[in-house]
Write a protein that holds these residues in place. Structure first.
Motif, PDB file in Angstrom:
ATOM      1  N   LYS A 103       0.819  -1.209   0.000  1.00 11.98           N
ATOM      2  CA  LYS A 103       0.000   0.000   0.000  1.00 11.98           C
ATOM      3  C   LYS A 103       0.854   1.261   0.000  1.00 11.98           C
ATOM      4  O   LYS A 103       0.604   2.197  -0.763  1.00 11.98           O
ATOM      5  CB  LYS A 103      -0.927   0.008   1.212  1.00 11.98           C
ATOM      6  N   ARG A 107       1.025   4.082  -3.025  1.00  9.58           N
ATOM      7  CA  ARG A 107       0.635   5.471  -2.769  1.00  9.58           C
ATOM      8  C   ARG A 107       1.784   6.427  -3.051  1.00  9.58           C
ATOM      9  O   ARG A 107       1.596   7.485  -3.662  1.00  9.58           O
ATOM     10  CB  ARG A 107       0.170   5.610  -1.320  1.00  9.58           C
ATOM     11  N   ASP A 117      -3.354  10.940  -3.268  1.00  6.95           N
ATOM     12  CA  ASP A 117      -4.483  10.273  -2.611  1.00  6.95           C
ATOM     13  C   ASP A 117      -4.939   9.002  -3.321  1.00  6.95           C
ATOM     14  O   ASP A 117      -6.116   8.640  -3.258  1.00  6.95           O
ATOM     15  CB  ASP A 117      -5.677  11.235  -2.474  1.00  6.95           C
ATOM     16  N   GLN A 119      -5.709   5.303  -3.548  1.00  5.88           N
ATOM     17  CA  GLN A 119      -6.036   4.301  -2.549  1.00  5.88           C
ATOM     18  C   GLN A 119      -6.282   2.969  -3.253  1.00  5.88           C
ATOM     19  O   GLN A 119      -7.400   2.665  -3.651  1.00  5.88           O
ATOM     20  CB  GLN A 119      -7.281   4.721  -1.749  1.00  5.88           C
TER      21      GLN A 119
END
Length: 219
Positions: A103, A107, A117, A119
């Protein structure tokens, strides 16, 4: 300079290579975390093993690239078509959770490419052994095209094909090596892309394979 007119040479000394508006190669971006990323791949594949999916419209023609997934949705293919599913059809269980290092890398790479931003909820992991390839295609099974694609290369080098919005458009040949990350979105989000057959070799960390980790927002 129009990169689509010729093959891209060795740009390993440049940290960022712009392919088109909204599309960049971040050279070596993932290399500092390569060991942790590979360990995370092994944990995911221990729970959801790599498999060669069947191409749509066929009962037996399997893709040369082995695949698995993590995250809340996983990309899947069978004779009925391409789609995202929340449950691994082999195990009957939800896909493994997306590792935190995945993750954060996704990002950070998206932000470095100008997409704040991001996601990711879906992570497709492809394993290329020598000779495996990925035919030219668009990523269009997602519902939200405003979000970019983030693609991480580990292991053996490969030639990434980056085309236009039509299948017949000229393609740029982009050499990718261990640790490179490609991000494309915005006006380039639906460009055709693929991977030429991976050549024989042995990488010091991954051995005789290439691992590609691709992040998407599917919903």
């Amino acid at each position: 300079m129009n990169l689509e007119l010729f093959d891209v040479g060795d740009n390993s000394d440049d940290s960022v290579l712009t392919l088109a508006p909204g599309a960049v190669v971040l050279h070596g971006f993932a290399r500092p975390n390569d060991t942790a990323l590979f360990e995370a791949v092994k944990l995911v594949s221990a729970e959801a093993p790599f498999r060669h999916l069947v191409a749509p419209g066929s009962n037996s023609l399997k893709m040369s690239v082995a695949m698995t997934n993590c995250g809340t949705r996983g990309w899947f293919s069978d004779r009925h078509g391409y789609r995202y599913v929340t449950v691994d059809p082999i195990s009957g269980k939800p896909w493994p959770g997306m590792p935190g290092i995945f993750k954060s890398l996704a990002r950070n790479a998206a932000a470095a490419a100008g997409f704040e931003d991001f996601q990711p909820e879906a992570c497709l992991i492809n394993r290329y052994q020598p000779g495996a390839r990925l035919n030219l295609h668009q990523d269009k099974d997602e519902n939200d095209y405003t979000q970019p694609i983030v693609s991480v290369s580990l292991g053996l080098p490969a030639t990434f094909l980056f085309g236009g919005l039509e299948r017949t458009d000229k393609q740029t040949r982009v050499p990718l090596v261990h640790g490179d990350v490609v991000v494309w979105g915005g006006p380039s989000r639906l460009r055709f892309h693929g991977v030429k057959p991976v050549k024989d070799g042995n990488h010091e960390l991954l051995g005789a394979q290439r691992i590609n980790i691709t992040f998407r927002r599917a919903g």
